[in-house]
Motif scaffolding. Structure first.
Motif, PDB file in Angstrom:
ATOM      1  N   MET A 189      42.324  43.822  48.344  1.00  0.00           N
ATOM      2  CA  MET A 189      40.726  43.842  48.364  1.00  0.00           C
ATOM      3  C   MET A 189      39.992  43.868  47.045  1.00  0.00           C
ATOM      4  N   VAL A 190      40.640  44.684  46.204  1.00  0.00           N
ATOM      5  CA  VAL A 190      40.008  44.864  44.608  1.00  0.00           C
ATOM      6  C   VAL A 190      39.999  43.650  44.124  1.00  0.00           C
ATOM      7  N   ASN A 191      40.772  42.619  44.414  1.00  0.00           N
ATOM      8  CA  ASN A 191      40.611  41.405  43.657  1.00  0.00           C
ATOM      9  C   ASN A 191      39.745  40.270  44.468  1.00  0.00           C
ATOM     10  N   GLU A 192      39.414  40.542  45.483  1.00  0.00           N
ATOM     11  CA  GLU A 192      38.324  39.541  46.269  1.00  0.00           C
ATOM     12  C   GLU A 192      36.994  39.664  45.881  1.00  0.00           C
ATOM     13  N   SER A 193      36.287  38.288  45.866  1.00  0.00           N
ATOM     14  CA  SER A 193      35.012  38.064  45.440  1.00  0.00           C
ATOM     15  C   SER A 193      34.286  38.711  46.391  1.00  0.00           C
ATOM     16  N   GLN A 194      33.195  39.022  45.759  1.00  0.00           N
ATOM     17  CA  GLN A 194      31.612  39.402  46.590  1.00  0.00           C
ATOM     18  C   GLN A 194      30.669  38.978  45.613  1.00  0.00           C
ATOM     19  N   GLN A 195      29.558  39.323  46.228  1.00  0.00           N
ATOM     20  CA  GLN A 195      28.279  39.001  45.471  1.00  0.00           C
ATOM     21  C   GLN A 195      28.286  39.627  43.878  1.00  0.00           C
ATOM     22  N   GLY A 196      28.316  38.598  43.136  1.00  0.00           N
ATOM     23  CA  GLY A 196      28.159  38.865  41.704  1.00  0.00           C
ATOM     24  C   GLY A 196      29.578  39.142  41.036  1.00  0.00           C
ATOM     25  N   LEU A 197      30.762  39.237  41.753  1.00  0.00           N
ATOM     26  CA  LEU A 197      31.963  39.633  41.321  1.00  0.00           C
ATOM     27  C   LEU A 197      33.099  38.396  41.754  1.00  0.00           C
ATOM     28  N   PRO A 198      33.497  37.651  40.894  1.00  0.00           N
ATOM     29  CA  PRO A 198      34.310  36.658  41.397  1.00  0.00           C
ATOM     30  C   PRO A 198      35.825  37.317  41.556  1.00  0.00           C
ATOM     31  N   HIS A 199      36.650  36.297  42.363  1.00  0.00           N
ATOM     32  CA  HIS A 199      37.837  36.990  42.513  1.00  0.00           C
ATOM     33  C   HIS A 199      38.665  36.798  41.381  1.00  0.00           C
ATOM     34  N   SER A 200      39.705  37.986  41.130  1.00  0.00           N
ATOM     35  CA  SER A 200      40.443  38.143  40.034  1.00  0.00           C
ATOM     36  C   SER A 200      41.877  38.947  40.359  1.00  0.00           C
ATOM     37  N   PRO A 201      43.014  38.219  40.412  1.00  0.00           N
ATOM     38  CA  PRO A 201      44.014  38.959  40.597  1.00  0.00           C
ATOM     39  C   PRO A 201      44.433  39.857  39.479  1.00  0.00           C
ATOM     40  N   LEU A 202      43.709  40.109  38.181  1.00  0.00           N
ATOM     41  CA  LEU A 202      44.208  41.013  37.283  1.00  0.00           C
ATOM     42  C   LEU A 202      43.568  42.321  37.488  1.00  0.00           C
ATOM     43  N   VAL A 203      42.833  42.410  38.638  1.00  0.00           N
ATOM     44  CA  VAL A 203      42.191  43.974  38.839  1.00  0.00           C
ATOM     45  C   VAL A 203      43.456  44.653  39.594  1.00  0.00           C
ATOM     46  N   LEU A 204      43.959  44.185  40.324  1.00  0.00           N
ATOM     47  CA  LEU A 204      44.953  45.060  41.102  1.00  0.00           C
ATOM     48  C   LEU A 204      46.322  45.311  40.308  1.00  0.00           C
ATOM     49  N   LYS A 205      46.572  44.028  39.364  1.00  0.00           N
ATOM     50  CA  LYS A 205      47.578  44.035  38.474  1.00  0.00           C
ATOM     51  C   LYS A 205      47.398  45.249  37.517  1.00  0.00           C
ATOM     52  N   THR A 206      46.176  45.520  37.147  1.00  0.00           N
ATOM     53  CA  THR A 206      45.856  46.272  35.865  1.00  0.00           C
ATOM     54  C   THR A 206      46.152  47.751  36.815  1.00  0.00           C
ATOM     55  N   ILE A 207      45.475  47.905  37.861  1.00  0.00           N
ATOM     56  CA  ILE A 207      45.849  49.212  38.567  1.00  0.00           C
ATOM     57  C   ILE A 207      47.219  49.620  38.747  1.00  0.00           C
ATOM     58  N   ALA A 208      48.038  48.538  39.210  1.00  0.00           N
ATOM     59  CA  ALA A 208      49.624  48.792  39.361  1.00  0.00           C
ATOM     60  C   ALA A 208      50.088  49.054  38.103  1.00  0.00           C
ATOM     61  N   ARG A 209      49.893  48.476  36.874  1.00  0.00           N
ATOM     62  CA  ARG A 209      50.529  48.681  35.712  1.00  0.00           C
ATOM     63  C   ARG A 209      50.287  49.996  35.116  1.00  0.00           C
ATOM     64  N   THR A 210      49.023  50.312  35.163  1.00  0.00           N
ATOM     65  CA  THR A 210      48.567  51.686  34.587  1.00  0.00           C
ATOM     66  C   THR A 210      48.435  52.988  35.244  1.00  0.00           C
ATOM     67  N   HIS A 211      48.296  52.759  36.743  1.00  0.00           N
ATOM     68  CA  HIS A 211      48.123  54.063  37.657  1.00  0.00           C
ATOM     69  C   HIS A 211      49.051  53.857  38.973  1.00  0.00           C
ATOM     70  N   ALA A 212      49.929  53.285  39.233  1.00  0.00           N
ATOM     71  CA  ALA A 212      50.913  52.987  40.228  1.00  0.00           C
ATOM     72  C   ALA A 212      50.145  52.844  41.573  1.00  0.00           C
ATOM     73  N   MET A 213      49.004  51.948  41.278  1.00  0.00           N
ATOM     74  CA  MET A 213      48.398  51.227  42.351  1.00  0.00           C
ATOM     75  C   MET A 213      47.236  52.228  42.926  1.00  0.00           C
ATOM     76  N   ARG A 214      47.162  53.288  42.301  1.00  0.00           N
ATOM     77  CA  ARG A 214      46.203  54.546  42.817  1.00  0.00           C
ATOM     78  C   ARG A 214      44.937  54.282  42.070  1.00  0.00           C
ATOM     79  N   LEU A 215      43.750  54.795  42.585  1.00  0.00           N
ATOM     80  CA  LEU A 215      42.454  54.780  41.760  1.00  0.00           C
ATOM     81  C   LEU A 215      41.461  55.441  42.860  1.00  0.00           C
ATOM     82  N   ASP A 216      40.898  56.697  42.428  1.00  0.00           N
ATOM     83  CA  ASP A 216      39.785  57.401  42.981  1.00  0.00           C
ATOM     84  C   ASP A 216      40.305  58.810  43.420  1.00  0.00           C
ATOM     85  N   ALA A 217      39.396  59.502  44.160  1.00  0.00           N
ATOM     86  CA  ALA A 217      39.956  61.013  44.862  1.00  0.00           C
ATOM     87  C   ALA A 217      39.327  60.789  46.347  1.00  0.00           C
TER      88      ALA A 217
END
Length: 238
Positions: A189-217
């Motif tokens: 879902m974090v990669n998906e396009s929405q108003q003003g935000l284009p699709h990008s597979p790099l978003v999830l890849k970055t979270i996976a590489r740097t923080h084991a797929m986890r983000l927020d509390a």
């Protein structure tokens, strides 16, 4: 200890769609009142989402739509907005055409929860700013990560500070109390396009590489009340 203050409040009346930005919100044990209270439901009783599970059915394109509650009717069935932000006259008819499915409708939550995990998601500006730097050239704002609260943290706050909040209880404003339990495991879902935000597979890849797929509390509400933009977030039990 003060963690920061509320920068923005987001509520998502219909699950898996864009939400509405609020200046103030009532909070009860379920989270922000009205948050994900509705979902797109198919004939099997599964809810529209970005993934397939026992409860959820993947319905591509939902995130390009958004929803809001009519101002005059508190928590009445929300308005559905098309990708240009224009309200549609008949939500079910629009969704059936848009999704190319003839078995979907907008349904209010019943015995089965619409939440993927816990009711309240909180993200820090420290983490969001780092993601923007790591994804230079790719439009990023908090809507990619769908938090309920974006917390303005002080200068110098470390990235992924949310990890340090887990296990603590905080007071937001004067009455609301939240206990942070764990972080969200992110999906496509974090990669998906929405108003003003284009699709990008790099978003999830970055979270996976740097923080084991986890983000927020993620948290549970231990005392209800009302919160406003600008309210302080203060630790009351480490």
């Amino acid at each position: 200890m003060r963690l920061g203050s509320i920068e923005r409040i987001w509520r998502y009346p219909i699950k898996s769609m864009g939400g509405e930005r609020l200046e103030s919100a009532d909070v009860d044990e379920r989270g922000l009142m009205g948050d994900r209270l509705y979902a797109v439901r198919d004939a099997e009783g599964r809810f529209g989402s970005g993934k397939n599970t026992r409860r959820f059915r993947k319905m591509p394109g939902l995130l390009r739509l958004s929803s809001r509650y009519p101002e005059a009717e508190r928590l009445a069935e929300p308005e559905l907005l098309d990708p240009d932000g224009v309200p549609v006259a008949d939500a079910a008819a629009y969704l059936r055409h848009y999704l190319r499915r003839h078995d979907v409708e907008v349904a209010r939550e019943g015995a089965v929860s619409h939440f993927d995990q816990l009711p309240l998601s909180v993200l820090s500006t420290a983490t969001l700013d780092w993601m923007r730097t790591a994804l230079a050239g790719i439009p990023v704002d908090e809507r990619r990560f769908r938090p309920n609260l974006l917390i303005r943290t002080p200068p110098g706050t470390p990235t992924f500070v949310e990890d340090q909040w887990l296990g603590s209880e905080v007071r937001i404003g004067t009455t609301v109390r939240v206990t942070f339990v764990r972080s969200s495991e992110r999906c496509l879902m974090v990669n998906e396009s929405q108003q003003g935000l284009p699709h990008s597979p790099l978003v999830l890849k970055t979270i996976a590489r740097t923080h084991a797929m986890r983000l927020d509390a993620l948290g549970t509400v231990t005392a209800p009340g009302t919160i406003d933009v600008g309210d302080p977030v203060v630790v009351i039990r480490p």
